[in-house]
Design a protein around this motif. Sequence first.
Motif, PDB file in Angstrom:
ATOM      1  N   ALA A  70       5.059 -11.309   3.075  1.00 15.00           N
ATOM      2  CA  ALA A  70       6.508 -11.677   3.621  1.00 15.00           C
ATOM      3  C   ALA A  70       6.029 -12.121   5.279  1.00 15.00           C
ATOM      4  O   ALA A  70       5.373 -11.598   5.784  1.00 15.00           O
ATOM      5  CB  ALA A  70       7.402 -10.547   3.785  1.00 15.00           C
ATOM      6  N   SER A  71       6.598 -13.194   5.813  1.00 17.21           N
ATOM      7  CA  SER A  71       6.542 -13.681   7.014  1.00 17.21           C
ATOM      8  C   SER A  71       7.916 -13.894   7.685  1.00 17.21           C
ATOM      9  O   SER A  71       8.923 -14.578   7.152  1.00 17.21           O
ATOM     10  CB  SER A  71       5.921 -14.991   6.823  1.00 17.21           C
ATOM     11  N   VAL A  72       8.032 -13.357   8.754  1.00 15.61           N
ATOM     12  CA  VAL A  72       9.331 -13.691   9.757  1.00 15.61           C
ATOM     13  C   VAL A  72       9.079 -14.690  10.645  1.00 15.61           C
ATOM     14  O   VAL A  72       8.048 -14.888  11.365  1.00 15.61           O
ATOM     15  CB  VAL A  72       9.511 -12.397  10.618  1.00 15.61           C
ATOM     16  N   GLN A  73      10.087 -15.500  10.506  1.00 19.52           N
ATOM     17  CA  GLN A  73      10.287 -17.079  11.206  1.00 19.52           C
ATOM     18  C   GLN A  73      10.199 -16.391  12.817  1.00 19.52           C
ATOM     19  O   GLN A  73      10.764 -15.665  13.337  1.00 19.52           O
ATOM     20  CB  GLN A  73      11.393 -17.815  10.853  1.00 19.52           C
ATOM     21  N   SER A  74       9.744 -17.404  13.381  1.00 18.03           N
ATOM     22  CA  SER A  74       9.635 -17.481  15.203  1.00 18.03           C
ATOM     23  C   SER A  74       8.878 -15.983  15.297  1.00 18.03           C
ATOM     24  O   SER A  74       9.636 -15.664  16.592  1.00 18.03           O
ATOM     25  CB  SER A  74      11.217 -17.590  15.637  1.00 18.03           C
ATOM     26  N   SER A  75       8.127 -15.631  14.729  1.00 16.09           N
ATOM     27  CA  SER A  75       7.435 -14.411  15.287  1.00 16.09           C
ATOM     28  C   SER A  75       6.232 -14.195  14.395  1.00 16.09           C
ATOM     29  O   SER A  75       5.738 -15.023  13.526  1.00 16.09           O
ATOM     30  CB  SER A  75       8.332 -13.242  14.568  1.00 16.09           C
ATOM     31  N   ASP A  76       5.309 -13.527  14.949  1.00 15.54           N
ATOM     32  CA  ASP A  76       3.839 -13.242  14.570  1.00 15.54           C
ATOM     33  C   ASP A  76       3.879 -12.200  13.438  1.00 15.54           C
ATOM     34  O   ASP A  76       2.992 -11.714  13.003  1.00 15.54           O
ATOM     35  CB  ASP A  76       3.027 -12.641  15.776  1.00 15.54           C
ATOM     36  N   ARG A  77       5.190 -11.616  12.918  1.00 20.17           N
ATOM     37  CA  ARG A  77       5.209 -10.468  12.075  1.00 20.17           C
ATOM     38  C   ARG A  77       4.827 -10.981  10.712  1.00 20.17           C
ATOM     39  O   ARG A  77       5.602 -12.054  10.094  1.00 20.17           O
ATOM     40  CB  ARG A  77       6.399  -9.821  12.108  1.00 20.17           C
ATOM     41  N   HIS A  78       3.985 -10.355  10.028  1.00 24.84           N
ATOM     42  CA  HIS A  78       3.791 -10.718   8.681  1.00 24.84           C
ATOM     43  C   HIS A  78       3.534  -9.038   7.884  1.00 24.84           C
ATOM     44  O   HIS A  78       2.728  -8.168   8.456  1.00 24.84           O
ATOM     45  CB  HIS A  78       2.422 -11.332   8.557  1.00 24.84           C
ATOM     46  N   GLU A  79       3.907  -8.973   6.435  1.00 24.37           N
ATOM     47  CA  GLU A  79       3.853  -7.853   5.956  1.00 24.37           C
ATOM     48  C   GLU A  79       3.084  -8.101   4.694  1.00 24.37           C
ATOM     49  O   GLU A  79       3.714  -9.190   3.908  1.00 24.37           O
ATOM     50  CB  GLU A  79       5.208  -7.138   5.788  1.00 24.37           C
ATOM     51  N   THR A  80       2.045  -7.632   4.289  1.00 20.50           N
ATOM     52  CA  THR A  80       1.313  -7.708   2.972  1.00 20.50           C
ATOM     53  C   THR A  80       1.559  -6.314   2.287  1.00 20.50           C
ATOM     54  O   THR A  80       0.775  -5.468   2.715  1.00 20.50           O
ATOM     55  CB  THR A  80      -0.115  -8.410   2.867  1.00 20.50           C
ATOM     56  N   VAL A  81       1.653  -6.386   1.148  1.00 21.14           N
ATOM     57  CA  VAL A  81       1.811  -5.001   0.374  1.00 21.14           C
ATOM     58  C   VAL A  81       1.073  -5.221  -0.998  1.00 21.14           C
ATOM     59  O   VAL A  81       1.539  -6.296  -1.814  1.00 21.14           O
ATOM     60  CB  VAL A  81       3.415  -4.540   0.144  1.00 21.14           C
ATOM     61  N   LYS A  82       0.442  -4.394  -1.180  1.00 21.61           N
ATOM     62  CA  LYS A  82      -0.660  -4.373  -2.656  1.00 21.61           C
ATOM     63  C   LYS A  82      -0.243  -2.948  -3.358  1.00 21.61           C
ATOM     64  O   LYS A  82      -0.323  -1.868  -2.356  1.00 21.61           O
ATOM     65  CB  LYS A  82      -2.270  -4.567  -2.289  1.00 21.61           C
ATOM     66  N   MET A  83       0.031  -3.308  -4.653  1.00 20.45           N
ATOM     67  CA  MET A  83       0.430  -2.149  -5.338  1.00 20.45           C
ATOM     68  C   MET A  83      -0.537  -2.148  -6.859  1.00 20.45           C
ATOM     69  O   MET A  83      -0.189  -3.079  -7.442  1.00 20.45           O
ATOM     70  CB  MET A  83       1.703  -2.084  -5.632  1.00 20.45           C
ATOM     71  N   LEU A  84      -0.940  -0.839  -7.350  1.00 19.51           N
ATOM     72  CA  LEU A  84      -1.673  -0.530  -8.392  1.00 19.51           C
ATOM     73  C   LEU A  84      -0.883   0.282  -9.167  1.00 19.51           C
ATOM     74  O   LEU A  84      -0.436   1.523  -8.676  1.00 19.51           O
ATOM     75  CB  LEU A  84      -2.903  -0.244  -8.411  1.00 19.51           C
ATOM     76  N   THR A  85      -0.237   0.077 -10.158  1.00 18.01           N
ATOM     77  CA  THR A  85       1.001   0.759 -10.898  1.00 18.01           C
ATOM     78  C   THR A  85       0.605   1.120 -12.382  1.00 18.01           C
ATOM     79  O   THR A  85       0.077   0.266 -13.256  1.00 18.01           O
ATOM     80  CB  THR A  85       2.343   0.101 -10.827  1.00 18.01           C
ATOM     81  N   VAL A  86       0.829   2.435 -12.478  1.00 15.45           N
ATOM     82  CA  VAL A  86       0.429   2.761 -14.055  1.00 15.45           C
ATOM     83  C   VAL A  86       1.899   3.412 -14.512  1.00 15.45           C
ATOM     84  O   VAL A  86       2.532   4.235 -13.760  1.00 15.45           O
ATOM     85  CB  VAL A  86      -0.398   3.980 -14.252  1.00 15.45           C
ATOM     86  N   THR A  87       2.365   2.802 -15.731  1.00 17.78           N
ATOM     87  CA  THR A  87       3.739   3.107 -16.194  1.00 17.78           C
ATOM     88  C   THR A  87       3.561   3.624 -17.670  1.00 17.78           C
ATOM     89  O   THR A  87       2.746   3.008 -18.407  1.00 17.78           O
ATOM     90  CB  THR A  87       4.479   1.998 -16.106  1.00 17.78           C
ATOM     91  N   ALA A  88       4.352   4.718 -18.129  1.00 17.03           N
ATOM     92  CA  ALA A  88       4.361   5.309 -19.237  1.00 17.03           C
ATOM     93  C   ALA A  88       5.961   5.162 -19.644  1.00 17.03           C
ATOM     94  O   ALA A  88       6.733   5.805 -18.849  1.00 17.03           O
ATOM     95  CB  ALA A  88       3.623   6.732 -19.403  1.00 17.03           C
TER      96      ALA A  88
END
Length: 340
Positions: free
Chosen positions: A317-335
Amino acid sequence: MTRRVLALALLVAAPIPSAAQDRSAGDVVAPAIAAYQNLDFDLAATLLRRALAGDLNDSTRVRALTYLGAAEHYRARDDSAVAVFGRLVVLAPRYQPDTLVFPPEITRMYDDVRSRTKVEAPQLAVAPPSPAPAPPPPVPAPVRSSAADTTEVFRTHTRITVSGGGMVANVRAHSEAGLPSAGGTVLGMTASARLRRFELGIHYLEGSLEARDLVEGAVALRFVATPWLMLHAGPLIRRYDMPAGAERWTMWQLGARTEAPIVGARLRGHALLWQGLGLSVNVPPGSGTARGGEFGVTYDLASRPFWFALAYTIDHASVQSSDRHETVKMLTVTAGVRKP
């Protein structure tokens, strides 16, 4: 004169069961194919087996067997699908399913069954001596229309399929010009309810990522376009709780998920891509863009309805008119468990 009257009476009273039964069974084939196209494979299999129990002509029987084999495959009943395709090979050894109607996984399964099925050449049988004339058959009872039976089956199979499970996720969040990077293991749940082509799904995660706590929730309305393609849209909200306050990211997703079997019908792989239609952040207030994807596998146990899934998810995700960026990585196990 008496003989002529008797012969005429026998002709009028003689039943024509094959034509009536063929029409009755043929009337069920069209609703069965419609159910298959609506991805209601349980209903399609029920209607097709009912049709095949009647006196269908060869071309209609070939068509019904093809759809039944495909429906059984998508019901995760490959043994039954192989048996159905075996009957189809014996009936029409040179037949090939239409590749414009059936996906490669169905045509490959049929080709594999045909390559392993030995079809013996038909042998001419010696005609037995003519039997003695049989007595006049009784007048048959009226054949019940299949419309009422079909309506009853539709009502029985118009039901909601529910699925739910527990999740364990390893999360890594990396921020630029924002919060410090953090990671940790969180717990959550997922659930969905499906009626024919429409499905409503949710997921919820909560846990600690070192210096910040994570709470994430998403709701998605999905449309099953084909057995291997699903479209979805809905919001995803991610909240970070810290001593200084809470930061909330809201993303509106529009995406598509494709799925294909890896081993039989029980082990399946999937890929999902989505584009954010909108992004909002509360601290400091702003908007922007977001996108993401997911890759994973799902395994259904032989003793269904239990299933397990492993997935890797990443979004940016990137915020306009700003240097803010957010990267989220997720490894999920579901039963989870699925209840039709």
